[in-house]
Design a protein around this motif. Structure first.
Motif, PDB file in Angstrom:
ATOM      1  N   TYR A 187      -9.916  -2.252  11.087  1.00  0.00           N
ATOM      2  CA  TYR A 187     -11.260  -2.809  11.013  1.00  0.00           C
ATOM      3  C   TYR A 187     -12.287  -1.742  10.616  1.00  0.00           C
ATOM      4  O   TYR A 187     -13.217  -2.015   9.851  1.00  0.00           O
ATOM      5  CB  TYR A 187     -11.641  -3.435  12.352  1.00  0.00           C
ATOM      6  N   GLU A 188     -12.104  -0.535  11.130  1.00  0.00           N
ATOM      7  CA  GLU A 188     -13.080   0.524  10.879  1.00  0.00           C
ATOM      8  C   GLU A 188     -13.100   0.962   9.418  1.00  0.00           C
ATOM      9  O   GLU A 188     -14.174   1.224   8.850  1.00  0.00           O
ATOM     10  CB  GLU A 188     -12.767   1.719  11.777  1.00  0.00           C
ATOM     11  N   LEU A 189     -11.929   1.060   8.803  1.00  0.00           N
ATOM     12  CA  LEU A 189     -11.830   1.554   7.430  1.00  0.00           C
ATOM     13  C   LEU A 189     -11.798   0.433   6.396  1.00  0.00           C
ATOM     14  O   LEU A 189     -11.934   0.690   5.202  1.00  0.00           O
ATOM     15  CB  LEU A 189     -10.584   2.433   7.273  1.00  0.00           C
ATOM     16  N   GLY A 190     -11.608  -0.797   6.855  1.00  0.00           N
ATOM     17  CA  GLY A 190     -11.531  -1.931   5.939  1.00  0.00           C
ATOM     18  C   GLY A 190     -12.713  -2.057   4.994  1.00  0.00           C
ATOM     19  O   GLY A 190     -12.529  -2.359   3.802  1.00  0.00           O
ATOM     20  N   VAL A 197      -0.279   1.749  18.072  1.00  0.00           N
ATOM     21  CA  VAL A 197      -0.599   0.379  17.651  1.00  0.00           C
ATOM     22  C   VAL A 197      -2.098   0.115  17.809  1.00  0.00           C
ATOM     23  O   VAL A 197      -2.753  -0.432  16.904  1.00  0.00           O
ATOM     24  CB  VAL A 197       0.219  -0.652  18.456  1.00  0.00           C
ATOM     25  N   ALA A 198      -2.665   0.510  18.947  1.00  0.00           N
ATOM     26  CA  ALA A 198      -4.096   0.295  19.191  1.00  0.00           C
ATOM     27  C   ALA A 198      -4.948   1.085  18.199  1.00  0.00           C
ATOM     28  O   ALA A 198      -5.950   0.574  17.675  1.00  0.00           O
ATOM     29  CB  ALA A 198      -4.443   0.682  20.619  1.00  0.00           C
ATOM     30  N   LEU A 199      -4.566   2.326  17.946  1.00  0.00           N
ATOM     31  CA  LEU A 199      -5.274   3.148  16.962  1.00  0.00           C
ATOM     32  C   LEU A 199      -5.256   2.473  15.593  1.00  0.00           C
ATOM     33  O   LEU A 199      -6.280   2.396  14.896  1.00  0.00           O
ATOM     34  CB  LEU A 199      -4.620   4.527  16.881  1.00  0.00           C
ATOM     35  N   SER A 200      -4.097   1.966  15.213  1.00  0.00           N
ATOM     36  CA  SER A 200      -3.952   1.357  13.890  1.00  0.00           C
ATOM     37  C   SER A 200      -4.821   0.115  13.751  1.00  0.00           C
ATOM     38  O   SER A 200      -5.458  -0.105  12.710  1.00  0.00           O
ATOM     39  CB  SER A 200      -2.480   1.008  13.638  1.00  0.00           C
ATOM     40  N   GLU A 201      -4.840  -0.731  14.795  1.00  0.00           N
ATOM     41  CA  GLU A 201      -5.677  -1.930  14.730  1.00  0.00           C
ATOM     42  C   GLU A 201      -7.147  -1.564  14.626  1.00  0.00           C
ATOM     43  O   GLU A 201      -7.908  -2.173  13.862  1.00  0.00           O
ATOM     44  CB  GLU A 201      -5.437  -2.817  15.948  1.00  0.00           C
ATOM     45  N   THR A 224      -7.935  13.561   9.374  1.00  0.00           N
ATOM     46  CA  THR A 224      -7.977  14.475   8.230  1.00  0.00           C
ATOM     47  C   THR A 224      -8.259  13.746   6.930  1.00  0.00           C
ATOM     48  O   THR A 224      -9.065  14.209   6.103  1.00  0.00           O
ATOM     49  CB  THR A 224      -6.644  15.238   8.120  1.00  0.00           C
ATOM     50  N   PHE A 225      -7.636  12.585   6.729  1.00  0.00           N
ATOM     51  CA  PHE A 225      -7.716  11.923   5.433  1.00  0.00           C
ATOM     52  C   PHE A 225      -8.680  10.738   5.379  1.00  0.00           C
ATOM     53  O   PHE A 225      -8.928  10.214   4.293  1.00  0.00           O
ATOM     54  CB  PHE A 225      -6.315  11.508   4.975  1.00  0.00           C
ATOM     55  N   ALA A 226      -9.255  10.349   6.512  1.00  0.00           N
ATOM     56  CA  ALA A 226     -10.228   9.255   6.479  1.00  0.00           C
ATOM     57  C   ALA A 226     -11.406   9.564   5.560  1.00  0.00           C
ATOM     58  O   ALA A 226     -11.823   8.683   4.773  1.00  0.00           O
ATOM     59  CB  ALA A 226     -10.709   8.926   7.895  1.00  0.00           C
ATOM     60  N   PRO A 227     -11.984  10.775   5.586  1.00  0.00           N
ATOM     61  CA  PRO A 227     -13.100  11.040   4.666  1.00  0.00           C
ATOM     62  C   PRO A 227     -12.701  10.922   3.199  1.00  0.00           C
ATOM     63  O   PRO A 227     -13.491  10.414   2.382  1.00  0.00           O
ATOM     64  CB  PRO A 227     -13.502  12.478   5.014  1.00  0.00           C
ATOM     65  N   MET A 228     -11.489  11.357   2.847  1.00  0.00           N
ATOM     66  CA  MET A 228     -11.030  11.237   1.463  1.00  0.00           C
ATOM     67  C   MET A 228     -10.886   9.775   1.070  1.00  0.00           C
ATOM     68  O   MET A 228     -11.301   9.359  -0.019  1.00  0.00           O
ATOM     69  CB  MET A 228      -9.693  11.974   1.283  1.00  0.00           C
ATOM     70  N   PHE A 229     -10.283   8.974   1.949  1.00  0.00           N
ATOM     71  CA  PHE A 229     -10.104   7.557   1.645  1.00  0.00           C
ATOM     72  C   PHE A 229     -11.458   6.859   1.486  1.00  0.00           C
ATOM     73  O   PHE A 229     -11.634   6.008   0.613  1.00  0.00           O
ATOM     74  CB  PHE A 229      -9.283   6.874   2.729  1.00  0.00           C
ATOM     75  N   LYS A 230     -12.417   7.218   2.346  1.00  0.00           N
ATOM     76  CA  LYS A 230     -13.750   6.626   2.227  1.00  0.00           C
ATOM     77  C   LYS A 230     -14.405   7.010   0.902  1.00  0.00           C
ATOM     78  O   LYS A 230     -15.014   6.173   0.228  1.00  0.00           O
ATOM     79  CB  LYS A 230     -14.629   7.074   3.393  1.00  0.00           C
ATOM     80  N   ALA A 231     -14.287   8.280   0.535  1.00  0.00           N
ATOM     81  CA  ALA A 231     -14.893   8.738  -0.717  1.00  0.00           C
ATOM     82  C   ALA A 231     -14.254   8.054  -1.923  1.00  0.00           C
ATOM     83  O   ALA A 231     -14.941   7.729  -2.900  1.00  0.00           O
ATOM     84  CB  ALA A 231     -14.763  10.254  -0.832  1.00  0.00           C
ATOM     85  N   GLN A 232     -12.943   7.824  -1.847  1.00  0.00           N
ATOM     86  CA  GLN A 232     -12.229   7.136  -2.927  1.00  0.00           C
ATOM     87  C   GLN A 232     -12.493   5.635  -2.939  1.00  0.00           C
ATOM     88  O   GLN A 232     -12.243   4.960  -3.923  1.00  0.00           O
ATOM     89  CB  GLN A 232     -10.717   7.341  -2.773  1.00  0.00           C
TER      90      GLN A 232
END
Length: 269
Positions: A159-162, A151-155, A112-120
């Motif tokens: 890398y994906e959102l970094g 844990v796997a999702l977070s790791e 839900t919030f990945a697009p917002m974080f990317k835009a910001q």
């Protein structure tokens, strides 16, 4: 540190509420989401009812964040349920419930919030897992699997959102005193009794655990193992694997003894 815009799932009780109290006291703008009544939410926080398994509820939470907060700096995926049980005592319904809430509920928040974080081009995702995501004791297969998935999702997301400047942390505490046993479903009473006792005897309460978690979040650490018992188990597994295996097998042997006693008690005399 400037005030942050924060959303916390499962924020009406336990660790989630303790985090909300502390973040609001700092001056952060906190939106608490939960299935519980708004009356249990810290007075300085906003409230939104949220079933983390519902995409419609997450869409409503996103709209609330956009309207009332104007964006988000910190997403804390804290909501989840306790679970335990021997593999032959757990049916399909148990597994589906645990994975839907503990895994897909967290996935829904991130999606839900990945697009917002990317835009910001910034933000911080904090996923609350458990030391059970790192240490896999017997008779906890569904819970271990669900928290290992977090844990796997977070790791992966680290890398994906970094590249967009988004931090990701995963929190892996051991037992602490909270109301988590209330979410146990009664699928394996023996294991659930053991878990409830371990939680009741834990040295830290939710408030103390929240302080330790926030220190890791403030430092933007990826893996936050906030208490000594969890760190001891983690490093024993990594550095002293034969000792770790012996301890895990010794713990599992107690379940065989319990099953033998239960079988003897039901045999005709």
């Amino acid at each position: 540190m400037s005030a942050r815009r924060v959303l916390i799932t499962g924020g009406a009780s336990g660790l989630g509420r303790a985090l909300a109290v502390r973040l609001a006291a700092r001056g952060d703008r906190v939106l608490v989401t939960d299935l519980a009544a708004a009356a249990t939410v810290p007075p300085d926080a906003l409230y939104q009812r949220l079933d983390i398994t519902s995409t419609d509820d997450w869409a409503a939470a996103l709209q609330r964040v956009e309207h009332d907060l104007g964006g988000l700096d910190l997403l804390v995926n804290n909501a989840g349920i306790a679970a335990g049980g021997r593999i032959d005592r757990l049916d399909d319904a148990h597994w589906r419930r645990v994975l839907e809430i503990n895994v897909l509920g967290t996935v829904n928040g991130c999606r839900t919030f990945a697009p917002m974080f990317k835009a910001q081009e910034g933000g911080h995702v904090v996923n609350v897992a458990s030391v059970a995501g790192l240490i896999h004791a017997a008779a906890m297969s569904s819970y271990n699997a669900s928290k290992a998935a977090v844990v796997a999702l977070s790791e992966t997301l680290r890398y994906e959102l970094g590249p967009w400047g988004v931090d990701v942390s995963v929190v892996c505490p051991s037992f602490f005193r909270t109301n988590l046993p209330a979410s146990l479903g009664g699928d394996d009473p023996l294991m659930e009794t053991i878990a409830a006792k371990l939680i009741a005897r834990a040295p830290l309460d939710a408030a103390e655990m929240a302080e330790r978690v926030l220190r890791g979040v403030d430092a933007r650490r990826f893996l936050i193992v906030p208490d000594r018992p969890a760190r001891r188990m983690f490093w024993t597994k990594r550095l002293m694997r034969p000792l770790y295996d012996r301890r895990m097998l010794a713990g599992a042997a107690r379940f065989r003894q319990a099953e033998r006693r239960a079988g003897s008690a039901t045999e005709p005399r």
